[in-house]
Design an enzyme around this catalytic site. Structure first.
Site, short mmCIF file in Angstrom:
data_model
loop_
_atom_site.label_atom_id
_atom_site.label_comp_id
_atom_site.label_asym_id
_atom_site.label_seq_id
_atom_site.Cartn_x
_atom_site.Cartn_y
_atom_site.Cartn_z
N ARG A 1 9.17 5.34 -2.60
CA ARG A 1 10.40 5.33 -3.39
C ARG A 1 11.09 3.96 -3.47
O ARG A 1 11.52 3.55 -4.54
CB ARG A 1 11.38 6.39 -2.90
CG ARG A 1 10.82 7.82 -2.96
CD ARG A 1 11.87 8.90 -2.76
NE ARG A 1 12.71 9.03 -3.93
CZ ARG A 1 13.91 8.54 -4.06
NH1 ARG A 1 14.48 7.92 -3.05
NH2 ARG A 1 14.58 8.67 -5.18
N CYS B 1 -0.81 -4.80 1.76
CA CYS B 1 -0.98 -6.12 1.17
C CYS B 1 -0.47 -6.15 -0.27
O CYS B 1 -1.24 -6.22 -1.23
CB CYS B 1 -2.45 -6.51 1.22
SG CYS B 1 -3.04 -6.50 2.90
N1 LLP Z 1 12.06 21.27 -12.09
C1 LLP Z 1 11.30 20.43 -12.82
C2 LLP Z 1 10.66 20.92 -14.05
C3 LLP Z 1 11.12 19.10 -12.40
O1 LLP Z 1 10.36 18.29 -13.12
C4 LLP Z 1 11.72 18.67 -11.19
C5 LLP Z 1 11.54 17.29 -10.72
C6 LLP Z 1 12.49 19.58 -10.46
C7 LLP Z 1 12.65 20.88 -10.94
C8 LLP Z 1 13.16 19.22 -9.17
O2 LLP Z 1 14.07 18.20 -9.29
P1 LLP Z 1 15.04 17.81 -8.07
O3 LLP Z 1 15.92 19.01 -7.80
O4 LLP Z 1 14.19 17.52 -6.90
O5 LLP Z 1 15.76 16.64 -8.54
N2 LLP Z 1 9.81 11.30 -7.58
C9 LLP Z 1 11.19 11.17 -8.02
C10 LLP Z 1 11.77 12.47 -8.51
C11 LLP Z 1 10.96 13.10 -9.61
C12 LLP Z 1 11.45 14.44 -10.02
C13 LLP Z 1 10.49 15.11 -10.94
N3 LLP Z 1 10.87 16.40 -11.36
C14 LLP Z 1 12.02 10.57 -6.90
O6 LLP Z 1 11.44 10.26 -5.85
O7 LLP Z 1 13.22 10.35 -7.06
#
Ligand code: LLP
Length: 432
Positions: free
Chosen positions: A324, A353
């Site tokens: 992240r 690296c």
């Molecule tokens: N529902 C759908 C269709 C989604 O695409 C996502 C997240 C969620 C629920 C859950 O979202 P949350 O409540 O966790 O915000 N890798 C990124 C975050 C990507 C989120 C992708 N979709 C990060 O590390 O910030």
């Protein structure tokens, strides 16, 4: 007993006891000595508390929390959330497999995702999932064919792109804006819905949105919900008699430092105001909100050095373990497990690296020395799940702390795991 000071954002979870950072009373030093570092450590109590908080502000609205498995897909965490009463939101056959392995039934599962394969659609229908959130007309057509072949009716919600502006910390975590790959464009949804109503093997029972992630205001939900309710009525007027699920996705923010969490009371008030009582079953897909602050990445300092007038703290966790900071320029609070009171300004970097391999740049931080432990906070969501074997680094262990005990929930990979699926010599096949 010594002092017990809550750290920012934490209730159960990570706090100081007699100066040492502990997880619900369990020594992080002990965990590190036992299972080694780097290691992800999760607090079961913190996950429970977040689940209960969100459930209780929504108590008056018929709803179910479908935990977004992508945030942290560890089986033990899935099992815990199942026992709390959660369903799940999955985005791949692999996540569906994990959910089943953790004891979820088809009726607990919502299947989302912009690029579901035919195989995944077959698997979802065979399992009898609650809802398939369809994101394009092409997908709908394929699903109708697949359901016809299997002799079933596919339970469908249309994922709408409500085209709202969302202010998230990084553009990569916005999904509900105009021109993005996610969902059906708002002004085309009614037409797609009418086509769905004419398809023999599609049962149109809901509409869905997901506007982004780490959203700290509730206005995007308010605007999105208004658009969804408008469509709800229009689709109803087009003859849909079976609409019942309103899925408003995930996205609720947590605090990575002071002051960026969403006001969930304000959020719940919006939901109560916008969702007509009695008519709809609300679905939420929270990921980060439930697990983000329930985990840390525990890492050990390897070396210190100075270069170009800067201090470097080189730790044993790298961008392959937690991507992240490097990928989204995300801020994660860093602190010593046993601070001495001495402070410094330094870049905290990993062994990979790449110049982009850092956990924090130019940080005013505890003056940690080689051999000492550091906690990378708020690493419970999108931490381990986004880790990789880059630089042939075995993936780290995961540990769950619950009721004063701790247990390994993922074993650390061995070197042999790195090459387990590889061949030194291929099994050659003739191309003729
Ligand atoms: N529902 C759908 C269709 C989604 O695409 C996502 C997240 C969620 C629920 C859950 O979202 P949350 O409540 O966790 O915000 N890798 C990124 C975050 C990507 C989120 C992708 N979709 C990060 O590390 O910030």
């Amino acid at each position: 007993m010594g002092e017990s000071v809550l750290t920012a954002g934490a209730e159960p979870g990570f706090r100081r006891e007699n100066g040492e950072l502990v997880c619900d009373g369990v020594s992080l030093g002990l965990i590190a000595a036992d299972v080694g570092t780097p290691v992800y450590v999760y607090s079961a109590a913190s996950i429970k508390s977040q689940f209960e908080k969100l459930s209780s502000v929504l108590a008056e609205v018929p709803h179910r929390l479908h935990y977004s498995v992508k945030a942290n897909s560890n089986l033990a965490i899935l099992g815990q959330l199942r026992r709390h009463g959660a369903g799940v939101d999955v985005v791949s056959g692999g996540e569906m497999y994990r959910a089943q392995s953790a004891g979820f039934k088809g009726s607990d599962i919502v299947f989302s995702g912009v690029g579901k394969t035919e195989r995944e659609l077959i698997e979802a229908l065979a399992l009898g999932v609650l809802l398939i959130n369809v994101e394009s007309e092409d997908e709908l057509t394929l699903l109708d064919q697949v359901a016809g072949r299997l002799g079933v009716a596919a339970p469908v919600a249309l994922r709408v792109n409500p085209e709202v502006m969302v202010d998230t910390p990084h553009p990569y975590t916005r999904t509900g804006g105009k021109g993005m790959k996610f969902g059906i464009p708002f002004d085309e949804t009614l037409i797609v819905a009418q086509r769905a109503l004419g398809m023999k093997h599609i049962r149109l029972i809901g509409i869905d949105m997901h506007v982004g992630s780490q959203i700290s205001q509730f206005e995007p939900y308010e605007i999105g919900l208004a658009r969804l309710m408008q469509l709800w009525h229009e689709i109803g007027a087009s003859g849909a008699s079976d609409l019942r699920y309103l899925d408003i996705g995930g996205g609720l923010a947590v605090s990575y430092d002071a002051g960026h969490a969403v006001d969930i009371d304000g959020f719940a008030a919006v939901v109560r105001r916008m969702v007509p009582p009695g008519e709809v079953k609300l679905i939420l897909e929270p990921g980060r909100f439930l697990v983000g602050n329930a985990g840390i990445l525990l890492t050990r300092v390897l070396y210190r050095k100075r270069s170009g007038g800067k201090n470097f703290i080189i730790v044993d966790a790298g961008m392959n373990d937690l991507i992240r900071p490097s990928h989204y320029n995300a801020y994660h609070r860093l602190e010593a497990v046993n601070p001495t009171g001495a402070r410094t300004t330094a870049d905290v970097v990993g062994p990979v690296c790449e110049s982009g391999d850092f956990l924090g740049l130019h940080r005013d931080i505890d003056d940690v020395q080689p051999g000492e432990l550091m906690a990378v906070h708020s690493a419970g969501a999108y931490g381990f799940v986004m880790s990789s074997n880059y630089n042939s680094r075995p993936r780290v262990a995961e540990v769950l702390v619950d009721k004063g005990r701790y247990g390994m929930v993922t074993e650390r990979e061995q070197y042999s795991d790195l090459v387990r699926k590889e061949r030194l010599e291929p099994e050659w096949r003739s191309a003729e």
